[in-house]
Design a protein around this motif. Structure first.
Motif, mmCIF file in Angstrom:
data_model
loop_
_atom_site.group_PDB
_atom_site.id
_atom_site.type_symbol
_atom_site.label_atom_id
_atom_site.label_comp_id
_atom_site.label_asym_id
_atom_site.label_seq_id
_atom_site.Cartn_x
_atom_site.Cartn_y
_atom_site.Cartn_z
ATOM 1 N N LEU A 45 0.305 -11.776 -12.712
ATOM 2 C CA LEU A 45 1.108 -12.781 -12.993
ATOM 3 C C LEU A 45 1.189 -13.791 -11.916
ATOM 4 O O LEU A 45 1.496 -14.985 -12.375
ATOM 5 C CB LEU A 45 2.856 -12.217 -13.111
ATOM 6 N N THR A 46 0.624 -13.412 -10.738
ATOM 7 C CA THR A 46 0.388 -14.320 -9.824
ATOM 8 C C THR A 46 -0.969 -15.030 -9.323
ATOM 9 O O THR A 46 -0.890 -15.939 -8.733
ATOM 10 C CB THR A 46 0.901 -13.595 -8.403
ATOM 11 N N GLY A 47 -1.974 -14.292 -10.006
ATOM 12 C CA GLY A 47 -3.494 -14.707 -9.564
ATOM 13 C C GLY A 47 -3.824 -13.958 -8.541
ATOM 14 O O GLY A 47 -5.026 -14.455 -8.263
ATOM 15 N N LEU A 48 -3.245 -13.086 -7.626
ATOM 16 C CA LEU A 48 -3.754 -12.547 -6.720
ATOM 17 C C LEU A 48 -4.710 -11.522 -7.155
ATOM 18 O O LEU A 48 -4.920 -11.245 -8.487
ATOM 19 C CB LEU A 48 -2.704 -11.676 -6.120
ATOM 20 N N SER A 49 -5.636 -10.904 -6.321
ATOM 21 C CA SER A 49 -6.725 -9.943 -6.753
ATOM 22 C C SER A 49 -6.086 -8.383 -7.075
ATOM 23 O O SER A 49 -5.517 -7.741 -6.174
ATOM 24 C CB SER A 49 -7.668 -9.827 -5.534
ATOM 25 N N ILE A 50 -6.478 -7.713 -8.062
ATOM 26 C CA ILE A 50 -6.074 -6.712 -8.500
ATOM 27 C C ILE A 50 -6.662 -5.511 -7.556
ATOM 28 O O ILE A 50 -5.966 -4.707 -7.126
ATOM 29 C CB ILE A 50 -6.505 -6.317 -9.952
ATOM 30 N N ALA A 51 -7.682 -5.740 -7.306
ATOM 31 C CA ALA A 51 -8.624 -4.800 -6.402
ATOM 32 C C ALA A 51 -7.735 -4.607 -4.909
ATOM 33 O O ALA A 51 -7.536 -3.759 -4.505
ATOM 34 C CB ALA A 51 -10.088 -5.159 -6.238
ATOM 35 N N THR A 52 -7.631 -5.985 -4.314
ATOM 36 C CA THR A 52 -6.920 -5.949 -3.095
ATOM 37 C C THR A 52 -5.622 -5.574 -3.135
ATOM 38 O O THR A 52 -4.964 -4.825 -2.218
ATOM 39 C CB THR A 52 -7.056 -7.496 -2.522
ATOM 40 N N THR A 53 -4.898 -5.499 -4.549
ATOM 41 C CA THR A 53 -3.254 -5.099 -4.497
ATOM 42 C C THR A 53 -3.628 -3.660 -4.641
ATOM 43 O O THR A 53 -2.647 -2.970 -3.723
ATOM 44 C CB THR A 53 -2.869 -5.677 -5.856
ATOM 45 N N LEU A 54 -4.571 -3.049 -5.003
ATOM 46 C CA LEU A 54 -4.545 -1.362 -5.267
ATOM 47 C C LEU A 54 -5.019 -1.042 -3.702
ATOM 48 O O LEU A 54 -4.442 0.179 -3.252
ATOM 49 C CB LEU A 54 -5.851 -1.130 -6.242
ATOM 50 N N LEU A 55 -5.881 -1.583 -3.130
ATOM 51 C CA LEU A 55 -6.246 -1.152 -1.564
ATOM 52 C C LEU A 55 -4.802 -1.482 -0.831
ATOM 53 O O LEU A 55 -4.663 -0.240 0.071
ATOM 54 C CB LEU A 55 -7.119 -2.262 -1.131
ATOM 55 N N MET A 56 -4.174 -2.369 -0.852
ATOM 56 C CA MET A 56 -3.086 -2.288 0.121
ATOM 57 C C MET A 56 -1.995 -1.607 -0.072
ATOM 58 O O MET A 56 -1.228 -1.264 0.661
ATOM 59 C CB MET A 56 -2.647 -4.149 0.317
ATOM 60 N N ALA A 57 -1.660 -1.396 -1.636
ATOM 61 C CA ALA A 57 -0.807 -0.427 -1.975
ATOM 62 C C ALA A 57 -1.226 0.903 -1.306
ATOM 63 O O ALA A 57 -0.313 1.639 -0.858
ATOM 64 C CB ALA A 57 -0.767 -0.168 -3.532
ATOM 65 N N GLY A 58 -2.235 1.600 -1.557
ATOM 66 C CA GLY A 58 -2.776 2.617 -0.601
ATOM 67 C C GLY A 58 -2.693 2.600 0.647
ATOM 68 O O GLY A 58 -2.219 3.441 1.231
ATOM 69 N N VAL A 59 -3.086 1.630 1.300
ATOM 70 C CA VAL A 59 -3.094 1.727 2.634
ATOM 71 C C VAL A 59 -1.693 1.411 3.139
ATOM 72 O O VAL A 59 -1.080 1.965 4.267
ATOM 73 C CB VAL A 59 -3.890 0.315 3.293
ATOM 74 N N GLY A 60 -0.830 0.691 2.550
ATOM 75 C CA GLY A 60 0.567 0.652 2.821
ATOM 76 C C GLY A 60 1.144 1.829 2.812
ATOM 77 O O GLY A 60 2.030 2.128 3.631
ATOM 78 N N THR A 61 0.968 2.581 1.812
ATOM 79 C CA THR A 61 1.816 3.955 1.512
ATOM 80 C C THR A 61 1.429 4.775 2.670
ATOM 81 O O THR A 61 2.089 5.666 3.108
ATOM 82 C CB THR A 61 1.421 4.468 0.224
ATOM 83 N N LEU A 62 0.203 4.970 2.854
ATOM 84 C CA LEU A 62 -0.380 5.666 4.074
ATOM 85 C C LEU A 62 0.256 5.371 5.309
ATOM 86 O O LEU A 62 0.871 6.208 6.107
ATOM 87 C CB LEU A 62 -1.935 5.832 4.379
ATOM 88 N N PHE A 63 0.442 4.079 5.560
ATOM 89 C CA PHE A 63 1.359 3.535 7.037
ATOM 90 C C PHE A 63 2.634 4.059 6.828
ATOM 91 O O PHE A 63 3.194 4.269 7.942
ATOM 92 C CB PHE A 63 1.010 1.958 6.767
ATOM 93 N N PHE A 64 3.212 3.965 5.667
ATOM 94 C CA PHE A 64 4.757 4.153 5.563
ATOM 95 C C PHE A 64 4.744 5.700 5.907
ATOM 96 O O PHE A 64 5.575 6.182 6.533
ATOM 97 C CB PHE A 64 5.214 3.650 4.118
ATOM 98 N N HIS A 65 3.778 6.464 5.304
ATOM 99 C CA HIS A 65 3.930 7.961 5.804
ATOM 100 C C HIS A 65 3.975 8.093 7.114
ATOM 101 O O HIS A 65 4.376 9.097 7.483
ATOM 102 C CB HIS A 65 3.043 8.591 4.732
ATOM 103 N N LEU A 66 2.980 7.355 7.754
ATOM 104 C CA LEU A 66 2.634 7.681 8.989
ATOM 105 C C LEU A 66 3.868 7.125 9.879
ATOM 106 O O LEU A 66 4.461 8.105 10.816
ATOM 107 C CB LEU A 66 1.439 6.844 9.629
ATOM 108 N N VAL A 67 4.626 6.170 9.742
ATOM 109 C CA VAL A 67 5.565 5.868 10.419
ATOM 110 C C VAL A 67 6.906 6.823 10.063
ATOM 111 O O VAL A 67 7.868 6.804 11.196
ATOM 112 C CB VAL A 67 5.993 4.219 10.096
ATOM 113 N N THR A 68 7.012 7.157 8.941
ATOM 114 C CA THR A 68 8.290 8.171 8.652
ATOM 115 C C THR A 68 7.707 9.454 8.894
ATOM 116 O O THR A 68 8.409 10.344 8.322
ATOM 117 C CB THR A 68 8.601 7.905 7.250
ATOM 118 N N LYS A 69 6.989 9.765 9.557
ATOM 119 C CA LYS A 69 6.333 11.192 10.198
ATOM 120 C C LYS A 69 6.128 12.187 8.881
ATOM 121 O O LYS A 69 6.048 13.256 8.896
ATOM 122 C CB LYS A 69 7.605 11.974 10.950
#
Length: 480
Positions: A45-69
């Protein structure tokens, strides 16, 4: 040597290692399927890259889990709350800026900068928890506020689910029926992966129908579909999606340099930079309230007090920094996903390791345009059938949150707060206001959240006490 018997799934599972590696992987795939449709819709809907979105969703989730122990079983996917901000700063058709036309691709980095700044706002609220303590801050977010917000989150998505189902109610009902049958009467592993079975089973039915009875139709907008018997209301597969699948590469790099803030922002254009930040940054006030509701929903679903341990200050940091990092690298804002909370409620496997496996799958799949094209081939009606169940589960968790906290609805203040939140969230629509030449749009859910918080603070009789003395069982450590 005799094999040890497989663990029988009967009741909540807090340590997925008891199920064995193969089962854990399948559960991870199920979470990946649950988040995929909504996560890739935002870049579409915005024109952003689907592949980059998937990558950062995965990386962001792992970072979230790291911060939240590693304690909170949350998946971070694309946030829909910022769509209005992207539309204002970087519409798909482009717009004129100071008399010069700029395309969507040229404007996206500026929108990303605004989203990155919005992510940093999360750190301010996190600091308030550390400065004043969770008891004082949580008086503003009691169950009478968070419960109706959670209900509204699910009900607010209901229209989207029904709209998707209308593409082919037959497929939607088949997907929904498979999920219900395996969730209620399934045995062993089949009982805890009903969504995955629903996707695969209904897709198999769609493929058989397309081969045996499918006819190609052309819609008014020029798009082509294979439809059952040539009936426009019984669409099966998009012809364009099939062609994209055939032509997609197997391996591709997910990050496009010019879509990142570092590669696409002209730092001498102060006017555009400031207007983009002002247009998008205030949206964080709404998404932070949604975050608190999501964490409350996960806590209620799992039966662990994540607001106390690891604490909202940690979950806010994880979500905020993940959002800022994703936006800087050309992906949409991240948010804790209600779809995956619905999966937790259905499967009753609450180990955060399973969600981290899903994050790793998202990263792997981001490297394959072929996989993204394959998932985009899933008929919209099937996504609608799955959402029909998951979105309802979110609202049901909100009801459970109110019931378990014994909210007293004989008190007028509680009735008023709940009524205002629900009506505002489901009936208002978005609210826009201007700051200078910039128009800011808040979603109905954002307005409802703010109204609920204000009413709770203003009306007399707020006797809510956050249960900090409650014992919180130790969750598994950060280990896949």
């Amino acid at each position: 040597m005799a094999r040890s018997p497989k663990k029988v799934i009967d009741g909540p599972v807090y340590d997925a290692r008891e199920l064995g590696v193969p089962r854990m992987l399948v559960l991870g795939v199920q979470h990946t399927f649950a988040m995929f449709g909504a996560t890739v819709l935002v870049p579409m809907l915005t024109g952003l890259s689907i592949a980059t979105t998937l990558l950062m969703a995965g990386v962001g989730t792992l970072f979230f889990h790291l911060v939240t122990k590693g304690k909170v079983p949350a998946f971070l996917g694309s946030s829909f709350a910022f769509l209005g901000g992207y539309a204002a700063v970087a519409p798909l058709a482009g717009r004129e800026v100071d008399g010069v036309f700029m395309s969507n691709a040229e404007l996206l980095p500026y929108a990303g900068l605004g989203v990155a700044c919005a992510g940093l706002v999360y750190l301010i609220l996190s600091g308030l928890f550390k400065l004043y303590g969770i008891n004082k801050v949580m008086r503003f977010f009691p169950p009478i506020v968070t419960g109706p917000i959670i209900i509204a989150i699910g009900l607010g998505l209901a229209g989207s689910a029904v709209s998707n189902c209308q593409n082919n109610w037959l497929l939607a009902v088949i997907a929904l029926a498979i999920i219900i049958v395996f969730n209620i009467w399934g045995k062993g592993m089949a009982k805890i992966v009903p969504i995955l079975i629903g996707v695969l089973g209904s897709c198999a039915v769609a493929a058989i129908l397309a081969i045996c009875f499918g006819e190609t139709i052309t819609l008014a907008d020029g798009s082509q579909y294979i439809a059952l018997g040539g009936n426009e209301s019984l669409k099966l597969f998009s012809v364009g999606a099939i062609e994209n699948l055939k032509s997609a590469a197997w391996i591709g790099l997910p990050i496009v340099g010019k879509q990142t803030v570092f590669g696409g922002v002209d730092w001498s254009n102060a006017s555009l930079i400031i207007s983009s930040i002002v247009a998008i940054m205030p949206i964080a006030l709404a998404t932070m309230m949604e975050h608190i509701g999501d964490i409350s929903a996960i806590s209620s679903t799992v039966g662990k007090n994540y607001i106390k341990d690891p604490g909202l200050h940690r979950t806010l940091i994880g979500d905020g920094v993940a959002t800022a990092l994703a936006a800087l690298l050309g992906a949409p804002a991240n948010t804790t996903y209600g779809e995956n909370t619905g999966v937790l409620a259905l499967s009753r496997v609450y180990d955060p390791k399973v969600v981290r496996i899903a994050a790793c799958f998202a990263i792997i799949f981001s490297l394959s345009p072929k996989f993204a094209a394959l998932v985009n081939l899933i008929p919209t009606a099937i996504i609608g059938g799955i959402s029909f169940m998951l979105y309802g589960m979110i609202s049901a968790v909100g009801v459970r949150n109110i019931v378990e906290n014994k909210v007293d609805f004989t008190k007028s203040r509680n009735l008023i707060i709940a009524a205002v939140i629900l009506v505002a969230a489901l009936g208002l629509g978005s609210v826009s206001f201007g700051i200078g030449s910039v128009t800011i749009t808040l979603s109905a859910l954002a307005v409802a959240s703010i109204l609920g918080i204000l009413l709770n603070a203003i009306l007399p009789g707020n006797d809510y006490k956050f249960k900090t003395e409650e014992e919180v069982p130790e969750a598994s450590t950060f280990k896949i």
